[in-house]
Design a protein around this motif. Structure first.
Motif, PDB file in Angstrom:
ATOM      1  N   LYS A 321    -114.217  44.546 -42.157  1.00 63.66           N
ATOM      2  CA  LYS A 321    -114.907  43.889 -43.269  1.00 63.66           C
ATOM      3  C   LYS A 321    -116.053  43.032 -42.758  1.00 63.66           C
ATOM      4  O   LYS A 321    -117.021  42.769 -43.478  1.00 63.66           O
ATOM      5  N   HIS A 322    -115.945  42.544 -41.535  1.00 67.34           N
ATOM      6  CA  HIS A 322    -117.045  41.794 -40.915  1.00 67.34           C
ATOM      7  C   HIS A 322    -118.093  42.730 -40.337  1.00 67.34           C
ATOM      8  O   HIS A 322    -119.277  42.400 -40.275  1.00 67.34           O
ATOM      9  N   GLY A 323    -117.651  43.883 -39.890  1.00 70.81           N
ATOM     10  CA  GLY A 323    -118.551  44.815 -39.217  1.00 70.81           C
ATOM     11  C   GLY A 323    -117.732  45.809 -38.409  1.00 70.81           C
ATOM     12  O   GLY A 323    -116.506  45.725 -38.354  1.00 70.81           O
ATOM     13  N   PRO A 324    -118.396  46.754 -37.757  1.00 74.64           N
ATOM     14  CA  PRO A 324    -117.662  47.783 -37.018  1.00 74.64           C
ATOM     15  C   PRO A 324    -116.949  47.221 -35.796  1.00 74.64           C
ATOM     16  O   PRO A 324    -117.376  46.230 -35.206  1.00 74.64           O
ATOM     17  N   VAL A 325    -115.840  47.864 -35.441  1.00 74.27           N
ATOM     18  CA  VAL A 325    -115.139  47.541 -34.196  1.00 74.27           C
ATOM     19  C   VAL A 325    -115.793  48.354 -33.080  1.00 74.27           C
ATOM     20  O   VAL A 325    -115.864  49.583 -33.155  1.00 74.27           O
ATOM     21  N   ASP A 326    -116.280  47.666 -32.053  1.00 78.14           N
ATOM     22  CA  ASP A 326    -117.057  48.339 -31.011  1.00 78.14           C
ATOM     23  C   ASP A 326    -116.180  49.090 -30.016  1.00 78.14           C
ATOM     24  O   ASP A 326    -116.598  50.127 -29.486  1.00 78.14           O
ATOM     25  N   GLU A 327    -115.010  48.536 -29.708  1.00 78.09           N
ATOM     26  CA  GLU A 327    -114.119  49.191 -28.755  1.00 78.09           C
ATOM     27  C   GLU A 327    -112.674  49.047 -29.217  1.00 78.09           C
ATOM     28  O   GLU A 327    -112.287  47.977 -29.704  1.00 78.09           O
ATOM     29  N   VAL A 328    -111.898  50.102 -29.063  1.00 77.11           N
ATOM     30  CA  VAL A 328    -110.446  50.036 -29.211  1.00 77.11           C
ATOM     31  C   VAL A 328    -109.865  50.540 -27.893  1.00 77.11           C
ATOM     32  O   VAL A 328    -109.926  51.735 -27.592  1.00 77.11           O
ATOM     33  N   LEU A 329    -109.351  49.611 -27.102  1.00 76.86           N
ATOM     34  CA  LEU A 329    -108.863  49.929 -25.757  1.00 76.86           C
ATOM     35  C   LEU A 329    -107.349  50.078 -25.785  1.00 76.86           C
ATOM     36  O   LEU A 329    -106.632  49.172 -26.224  1.00 76.86           O
ATOM     37  N   LEU A 330    -106.869  51.225 -25.335  1.00 73.61           N
ATOM     38  CA  LEU A 330    -105.434  51.488 -25.268  1.00 73.61           C
ATOM     39  C   LEU A 330    -104.937  51.180 -23.858  1.00 73.61           C
ATOM     40  O   LEU A 330    -105.413  51.765 -22.882  1.00 73.61           O
ATOM     41  N   VAL A 331    -103.980  50.258 -23.763  1.00 74.56           N
ATOM     42  CA  VAL A 331    -103.398  49.885 -22.472  1.00 74.56           C
ATOM     43  C   VAL A 331    -102.192  50.770 -22.215  1.00 74.56           C
ATOM     44  O   VAL A 331    -101.254  50.815 -23.018  1.00 74.56           O
ATOM     45  N   LEU A 332    -102.209  51.465 -21.083  1.00 72.68           N
ATOM     46  CA  LEU A 332    -101.105  52.340 -20.691  1.00 72.68           C
ATOM     47  C   LEU A 332    -100.578  51.925 -19.332  1.00 72.68           C
ATOM     48  O   LEU A 332    -101.351  51.562 -18.442  1.00 72.68           O
ATOM     49  N   ASP A 333     -99.262  51.982 -19.201  1.00 74.72           N
ATOM     50  CA  ASP A 333     -98.612  51.727 -17.918  1.00 74.72           C
ATOM     51  C   ASP A 333     -98.669  53.010 -17.107  1.00 74.72           C
ATOM     52  O   ASP A 333     -98.082  54.029 -17.481  1.00 74.72           O
ATOM     53  N   ALA A 334     -99.385  52.974 -15.973  1.00 73.32           N
ATOM     54  CA  ALA A 334     -99.575  54.190 -15.183  1.00 73.32           C
ATOM     55  C   ALA A 334     -98.268  54.722 -14.610  1.00 73.32           C
ATOM     56  O   ALA A 334     -98.163  55.904 -14.300  1.00 73.32           O
ATOM     57  N   THR A 335     -97.262  53.858 -14.496  1.00 71.75           N
ATOM     58  CA  THR A 335     -95.993  54.303 -13.905  1.00 71.75           C
ATOM     59  C   THR A 335     -95.165  55.133 -14.876  1.00 71.75           C
ATOM     60  O   THR A 335     -94.181  55.754 -14.470  1.00 71.75           O
ATOM     61  N   THR A 336     -95.527  55.158 -16.163  1.00 67.39           N
ATOM     62  CA  THR A 336     -94.753  55.932 -17.141  1.00 67.39           C
ATOM     63  C   THR A 336     -95.081  57.413 -17.086  1.00 67.39           C
ATOM     64  O   THR A 336     -94.351  58.226 -17.654  1.00 67.39           O
ATOM     65  N   GLY A 337     -96.160  57.782 -16.410  1.00 62.90           N
ATOM     66  CA  GLY A 337     -96.479  59.195 -16.231  1.00 62.90           C
ATOM     67  C   GLY A 337     -96.728  59.917 -17.540  1.00 62.90           C
ATOM     68  O   GLY A 337     -97.465  59.455 -18.405  1.00 62.90           O
ATOM     69  N   GLN A 338     -96.090  61.068 -17.691  1.00 62.04           N
ATOM     70  CA  GLN A 338     -96.335  61.920 -18.851  1.00 62.04           C
ATOM     71  C   GLN A 338     -95.896  61.263 -20.159  1.00 62.04           C
ATOM     72  O   GLN A 338     -96.417  61.597 -21.221  1.00 62.04           O
ATOM     73  N   ASN A 339     -94.945  60.315 -20.092  1.00 62.78           N
ATOM     74  CA  ASN A 339     -94.533  59.629 -21.317  1.00 62.78           C
ATOM     75  C   ASN A 339     -95.683  58.811 -21.900  1.00 62.78           C
ATOM     76  O   ASN A 339     -95.772  58.616 -23.112  1.00 62.78           O
ATOM     77  N   GLY A 340     -96.562  58.350 -21.029  1.00 56.08           N
ATOM     78  CA  GLY A 340     -97.730  57.617 -21.500  1.00 56.08           C
ATOM     79  C   GLY A 340     -98.652  58.475 -22.340  1.00 56.08           C
ATOM     80  O   GLY A 340     -99.338  57.978 -23.243  1.00 56.08           O
ATOM     81  N   LEU A 341     -98.644  59.780 -22.088  1.00 59.60           N
ATOM     82  CA  LEU A 341     -99.483  60.680 -22.879  1.00 59.60           C
ATOM     83  C   LEU A 341     -98.967  60.791 -24.311  1.00 59.60           C
ATOM     84  O   LEU A 341     -99.751  60.911 -25.256  1.00 59.60           O
ATOM     85  N   VAL A 342     -97.654  60.755 -24.479  1.00 62.30           N
ATOM     86  CA  VAL A 342     -97.082  60.776 -25.827  1.00 62.30           C
ATOM     87  C   VAL A 342     -97.510  59.530 -26.595  1.00 62.30           C
ATOM     88  O   VAL A 342     -97.902  59.603 -27.768  1.00 62.30           O
ATOM     89  N   GLN A 343     -97.427  58.387 -25.943  1.00 59.74           N
ATOM     90  CA  GLN A 343     -97.864  57.135 -26.569  1.00 59.74           C
ATOM     91  C   GLN A 343     -99.337  57.212 -26.946  1.00 59.74           C
ATOM     92  O   GLN A 343     -99.733  56.836 -28.060  1.00 59.74           O
ATOM     93  N   ALA A 344    -100.143  57.686 -26.021  1.00 66.90           N
ATOM     94  CA  ALA A 344    -101.581  57.756 -26.263  1.00 66.90           C
ATOM     95  C   ALA A 344    -101.899  58.630 -27.468  1.00 66.90           C
ATOM     96  O   ALA A 344    -102.762  58.302 -28.296  1.00 66.90           O
ATOM     97  N   ARG A 345    -101.185  59.736 -27.586  1.00 68.23           N
ATOM     98  CA  ARG A 345    -101.445  60.668 -28.682  1.00 68.23           C
ATOM     99  C   ARG A 345    -101.179  60.020 -30.039  1.00 68.23           C
ATOM    100  O   ARG A 345    -101.963  60.176 -30.982  1.00 68.23           O
TER     101      ARG A 345
END
Length: 408
Positions: A321-345
């Motif tokens: 409502k104020h204006g566009p969101v410039d970035e949406v950064l998704l934080v992933l734990d690199a140690t989760t491996g392929q499970n992190g891809l499910v979260q990302a999706r």
């Protein structure tokens, strides 16, 4: 006859009179003696002894009312006699480490945990005869490093073709070959810059860039937001933090502590309050203060909770409502491996992810997750976390990353 009656009456009178005298004398003998006329002396209790060899004699002192008792003067008293409460000193503003070349400085830390991938591939490719068993081992090495099935197959096919064309394979040639192919997988053509230049609003006034940080519980999202504030301040940006994680009691306090260390103000709301409202107010304050960037830390949500994920979408809509969101950064734990891809999706289905932050890449993580998550979402890895230090969040640089993987 009358004489006899009279004599009997007189006799009775005499007997009764004699009995009264006897009773009176007995009663007088049983009465206790009269009390003395002098008043008894009341003895006061002994005085409490004082510390010392001998006790002093008690002294009678006049009692004073509370108004007459003078209070001792405080050393911090002002001239008007008002006590000044001592306030804790403001935290010292830190100067974060410059971000330029930060990944290069952290290269040794990255290579200690990641170069097993590069060294393993170089060892296999250095064999005199590269038979099918060897190429299967190359595939297994890549898959174990979480590169993913499709990228692994592509890399192996290109390596087989180039090794056949190359003929003789010196260690230097193999290293250069592997470096070029890994850079192709990691992709050097992606835009990895953080968009921190806000656009003017409808009224023509400067608008701060708005960055939302999202992710699952336990990925280090709030800590990453605080470290990102340090990255931005180190690059000369003024920052306002929005503590929109209202479900975790310590999240706002933790974020405020990070902000105070670099001089960034934190906008927060009541515990359990509406996250969208806090995010809205943070952007509003950022506009009022003329800040360059507003960083919004959202609550860590399980990607299986549909209601909470919908709420995350609501936060983004309210902020817009104020204006566009410039970035949406998704934080992933690199140690989760392929499970992190499910979260990302799942997160990508709720909000438009523009960049990935990979944390804990210095531990037991597999470097190939960088390739896999970029291939899954089609967005670049922009930042990586390489430790628990305040300045261990670094912009992702493909060349420095690949060099750390394969060693020097």
């Amino acid at each position: 006859m009358e004489t006899v009656i009279l004599a009997v009456v007189i006799a009775l009178v005499v007997i009764l009179a004699a009995g009264g005298l006897v009773v009176g004398s007995r009663r007088r003998k049983q009465l206790p003696p009269a009390p003395p006329t002098e008043q008894p002396t009341i003895t006061a209790p002994p005085a409490e002894p004082h510390i010392g060899d001998e006790a002093e004699a008690p002294r009678d002192e006049p009692r004073r009312t509370i108004e007459e008792v003078e209070l001792p003067e405080s050393e911090d008293a002002s001239a008007g006699g008002v006590l000044v409460e001592e306030r804790p000193a403001a935290p010292e503003i830190e100067q974060p480490e410059p971000t330029a070349g930060r990944l290069v400085r952290l290269r040794s830390r990255l290579s200690r945990s990641q170069n097993a991938l590069g060294k393993g591939l170089l060892t296999l490719l250095s064999r005199e005869h590269l038979d099918e068993d060897t190429w299967e081992e190359v595939e297994d090495t890549l898959l174990t490093a979480d590169v993913g099935v499709a990228p692994t197959q592509e890399l192996v096919e290109r390596l087989r073709t180039r090794v056949k064309v190359l003929g003789t394979r010196s260690p230097a040639d193999l290293r250069q070959l592997l470096r070029e192919e890994l850079l192709t997988l990691v992709r050097t053509d992606l835009d990895r810059t953080l968009h921190t230049d806000g656009l003017p609003n409808a009224d023509g006034a400067d608008q701060p860039a708005v960055l939302m940080v999202v992710g699952v519980n336990g990925t280090g999202k709030t800590t990453t937001t605080g470290k990102l504030a340090r990255v931005l301040v180190a690059d000369g940006r003024s920052v306002v933090l929005g503590a929109a994680d209202t479900f975790r009691a310590a999240a706002a306090d933790q974020l405020q502590t990070w902000g105070e260390r670099v001089g960034a103000r934190t906008v927060r709301g009541p515990e359990g309050g509406d996250p969208a409202s806090v995010a809205f107010d943070a952007v509003k304050e950022g506009i009022a203060e003329g800040a360059d960037v507003v960083l919004i830390d959202t609550a860590g949500r399980l990607h299986t909770k549909t209601g909470l994920m919908d709420e995350l979408g609501k936060v983004k809509r309210v902020v817009e409502k104020h204006g566009p969101v410039d970035e949406v950064l998704l934080v992933l734990d690199a140690t989760t491996g392929q499970n992190g891809l499910v979260q990302a999706r799942v997160f990508a289905e709720v909000v438009d992810i523009t960049g990935i932050v990979l944390t804990k890449l210095d531990g037991t993580a597999k470097g190939g997750i960088v390739v896999a998550v970029q291939r899954e979402l089609g967005v670049p890895v922009k930042l990586i976390g390489l430790g628990e230090g305040a300045d261990d969040l670094a912009p992702f640089e493909p060349e420095a990353f690949v060099d750390a993987l394969i060693g020097s």
